[in-house]
Design an enzyme around this catalytic site. Structure first.
Site, PDB file in Angstrom:
ATOM      1  CE  LYS A 220     -18.635 -37.371  10.682  1.00 42.84           C
ATOM      2  NZ  LYS A 220     -17.452 -36.766  11.354  1.00 42.84           N
TER       3      LYS A 220
ATOM      4  NE  ARG B 226     -10.883 -32.290   7.787  1.00 40.77           N
ATOM      5  CZ  ARG B 226     -10.320 -33.403   8.263  1.00 40.77           C
ATOM      6  NH1 ARG B 226      -9.033 -33.436   8.518  1.00 40.77           N
ATOM      7  NH2 ARG B 226     -11.048 -34.460   8.466  1.00 40.77           N
TER       8      ARG B 226
ATOM      9  NE  ARG C 181      -9.276 -37.992   5.541  1.00 35.93           N
ATOM     10  CZ  ARG C 181     -10.514 -37.770   5.970  1.00 35.93           C
ATOM     11  NH1 ARG C 181     -11.241 -38.793   6.402  1.00 35.93           N
ATOM     12  NH2 ARG C 181     -11.029 -36.567   5.976  1.00 35.93           N
TER      13      ARG C 181
ATOM     14  NE  ARG D 275     -18.221 -32.417   6.518  1.00 39.99           N
ATOM     15  CZ  ARG D 275     -17.661 -33.617   6.506  1.00 39.99           C
ATOM     16  NH1 ARG D 275     -18.273 -34.629   5.942  1.00 39.99           N
ATOM     17  NH2 ARG D 275     -16.493 -33.812   7.080  1.00 39.99           N
TER      18      ARG D 275
ATOM     19  NE  ARG E 105      -9.065 -39.642   9.805  1.00 46.44           N
ATOM     20  CZ  ARG E 105     -10.203 -38.963   9.665  1.00 46.44           C
ATOM     21  NH1 ARG E 105     -11.352 -39.520  10.011  1.00 46.44           N
ATOM     22  NH2 ARG E 105     -10.197 -37.736   9.194  1.00 46.44           N
TER      23      ARG E 105
HETATM   24  P1  ADP Z   1     -14.803 -39.390  11.583  1.00 44.01           P
HETATM   25  O1  ADP Z   1     -15.320 -40.373  10.569  1.00 44.01           O
HETATM   26  O2  ADP Z   1     -15.890 -38.852  12.480  1.00 44.01           O
HETATM   27  O3  ADP Z   1     -13.980 -38.280  10.989  1.00 44.01           O
HETATM   28  P2  ADP Z   1     -13.106 -41.616  12.436  1.00 44.01           P
HETATM   29  O4  ADP Z   1     -14.114 -42.711  12.658  1.00 44.01           O
HETATM   30  O5  ADP Z   1     -12.278 -41.707  11.200  1.00 44.01           O
HETATM   31  O6  ADP Z   1     -13.819 -40.164  12.553  1.00 44.01           O
HETATM   32  O7  ADP Z   1     -12.170 -41.563  13.732  1.00 44.01           O
HETATM   33  C1  ADP Z   1     -11.064 -40.659  13.785  1.00 44.01           C
HETATM   34  C2  ADP Z   1      -9.880 -41.346  14.455  1.00 44.01           C
HETATM   35  O8  ADP Z   1     -10.177 -41.543  15.827  1.00 44.01           O
HETATM   36  C3  ADP Z   1      -9.538 -42.714  13.889  1.00 44.01           C
HETATM   37  O9  ADP Z   1      -8.136 -42.866  13.882  1.00 44.01           O
HETATM   38  C4  ADP Z   1     -10.208 -43.699  14.856  1.00 44.01           C
HETATM   39  O10 ADP Z   1      -9.471 -44.912  14.961  1.00 44.01           O
HETATM   40  C5  ADP Z   1     -10.141 -42.930  16.167  1.00 44.01           C
HETATM   41  N1  ADP Z   1     -11.326 -43.139  17.015  1.00 44.01           N
HETATM   42  C6  ADP Z   1     -12.628 -43.293  16.628  1.00 44.01           C
HETATM   43  N2  ADP Z   1     -13.435 -43.428  17.691  1.00 44.01           N
HETATM   44  C7  ADP Z   1     -12.641 -43.339  18.790  1.00 44.01           C
HETATM   45  C8  ADP Z   1     -12.878 -43.410  20.218  1.00 44.01           C
HETATM   46  N3  ADP Z   1     -14.124 -43.580  20.691  1.00 44.01           N
HETATM   47  N4  ADP Z   1     -11.812 -43.268  21.043  1.00 44.01           N
HETATM   48  C9  ADP Z   1     -10.561 -43.077  20.544  1.00 44.01           C
HETATM   49  N5  ADP Z   1     -10.264 -43.020  19.229  1.00 44.01           N
HETATM   50  C10 ADP Z   1     -11.280 -43.150  18.363  1.00 44.01           C
HETATM   51  P1  AMP Z   2     -14.694 -36.596   5.773  1.00 36.47           P
HETATM   52  O1  AMP Z   2     -14.068 -37.822   5.205  1.00 36.47           O
HETATM   53  O2  AMP Z   2     -16.143 -36.783   6.133  1.00 36.47           O
HETATM   54  O3  AMP Z   2     -13.882 -36.012   6.894  1.00 36.47           O
HETATM   55  O4  AMP Z   2     -14.691 -35.502   4.593  1.00 36.47           O
HETATM   56  C1  AMP Z   2     -13.471 -35.067   4.021  1.00 36.47           C
HETATM   57  C2  AMP Z   2     -13.722 -33.802   3.220  1.00 36.47           C
HETATM   58  O5  AMP Z   2     -14.628 -34.058   2.142  1.00 36.47           O
HETATM   59  C3  AMP Z   2     -14.354 -32.632   3.980  1.00 36.47           C
HETATM   60  O6  AMP Z   2     -13.411 -31.865   4.715  1.00 36.47           O
HETATM   61  C4  AMP Z   2     -15.007 -31.839   2.847  1.00 36.47           C
HETATM   62  O7  AMP Z   2     -14.046 -31.083   2.132  1.00 36.47           O
HETATM   63  C5  AMP Z   2     -15.503 -32.969   1.928  1.00 36.47           C
HETATM   64  N1  AMP Z   2     -16.874 -33.388   2.291  1.00 36.47           N
HETATM   65  C6  AMP Z   2     -17.248 -34.586   2.797  1.00 36.47           C
HETATM   66  N2  AMP Z   2     -18.570 -34.610   3.000  1.00 36.47           N
HETATM   67  C7  AMP Z   2     -19.038 -33.397   2.639  1.00 36.47           C
HETATM   68  C8  AMP Z   2     -20.328 -32.796   2.648  1.00 36.47           C
HETATM   69  N3  AMP Z   2     -21.415 -33.442   3.084  1.00 36.47           N
HETATM   70  N4  AMP Z   2     -20.426 -31.512   2.210  1.00 36.47           N
HETATM   71  C9  AMP Z   2     -19.362 -30.842   1.759  1.00 36.47           C
HETATM   72  N5  AMP Z   2     -18.113 -31.335   1.739  1.00 36.47           N
HETATM   73  C10 AMP Z   2     -17.957 -32.608   2.180  1.00 36.47           C
END
Ligand code: ADP
Ligand code: AMP
Length: 215
Positions: A13, A171, A160, A88, A127
């Site tokens: 995302k 999660r 992270r 969420r 990541r």
């Molecule tokens: P989200 O925001 O949904 O938690 P991220 O955008 O941070 O996910 O992506 C999670 C990890 O996967 C990052 O390290 C990113 O570089 C990698 N990633 C994102 N999209 C892809 C993809 N289509 N294929 C492989 N790796 C990806």
């Molecule tokens: P993310 O960066 O989207 O993976 O979010 C990291 C963490 O932040 C999650 O695991 C939750 O603990 C908190 N968080 C982010 N967005 C939300 C949401 N919309 N509702 C509740 N908790 C959230």
């Protein structure tokens, strides 16, 4: 364009939102990023949120809904935005609907990124994020030119706290229980589009753009 990106942790995302933000010149609103900023600043809200985030749970709805409501009223959201990681829960989705009604706006699209669980774990454990500018990387799928250093600003890349395997499993479970029901919620509202998030990053982007441009 008023867009929600839906999908489990690690679906891509944030990666896709940053590309869409540049393409459409609208802000990415990531509740995860906003909460992490509050934790870093040590605000009372950040201190409270940290407990839930470290445990892999969700921050209470009323806290997150309040943050998003305020953010959507800012001037840069006037011509659209990309919500990343919000809503969420069904309660958050209902609250978002109320905010839209108050603003006289409508949600255009919800894109659901579909990714297998094994791939999610691999993505999240690999990541890395720039500690200075927030740009995201993956050690295998999207590496920086120099390991540990951001290509864009030279900042240090960090992992992270919640991207440890044990917290990741929690999660993903929370996603299945509390967030996945939003897929049918938005299907029923006739705004949902599904995209195969297993494809490489650039191909996911192409699919999303063609769907958005066709709709
Ligand atoms: P989200 O925001 O949904 O938690 P991220 O955008 O941070 O996910 O992506 C999670 C990890 O996967 C990052 O390290 C990113 O570089 C990698 N990633 C994102 N999209 C892809 C993809 N289509 N294929 C492989 N790796 C990806
Ligand atoms: P993310 O960066 O989207 O993976 O979010 C990291 C963490 O932040 C999650 O695991 C939750 O603990 C908190 N968080 C982010 N967005 C939300 C949401 N919309 N509702 C509740 N908790 C959230």
């Amino acid at each position: 364009m008023k867009l929600v990106l839906l999908g489990p942790p690690g679906a891509g995302k944030g990666t896709q939102a940053k590309m869409l933000m540049e393409k459409f010149a609208i802000p990415q609103i990531s509740t995860g990023d906003m909460l992490r900023a509050a934790v870093k600043d040590g605000t009372p809200m950040g201190r409270k949120a940290k407990e839930y985030m470290d445990a892999g749970g969700l921050v209470p709805d009323e806290v997150v809904v309040g943050i998003v409501r305020d953010r959507l009223l800012e001037a840069d959201c006037a011509s659209g935005f990309i919500l990343d990681g919000f809503p969420r829960t069904v309660a958050q989705a209902d609250a978002l609907q109320v905010s839209f009604q108050e603003m006289g706006k409508e949600l255009d699209r919800v894109i659901s990124l579909e990714v297998d669980t094994d791939a999610l774990v691999e993505r999240l454990t690999g990541r890395r994020t720039c500690s200075e500018c927030g740009r995201g990387y993956h050690v295998t799928f999207d590496p920086s030119l120099q390991p540990g250093t951001c290509d864009a600003c030279g900042g240090a890349l960090i992992q992270r706290d919640d991207d440890k395997e044990e917290t990741i499993r929690k999660r993903l479970q929370v996603y299945t229980e509390q967030t996945a029901p939003l897929i049918s919620y938005y299907q029923d509202a006739d705004v949902l589009m599904k995209v195969d998030g297993m494809l490489p990053i650039t191909q996911v982007q192409e699919k999303m753009l063609s769907l958005l441009q066709a709709s």
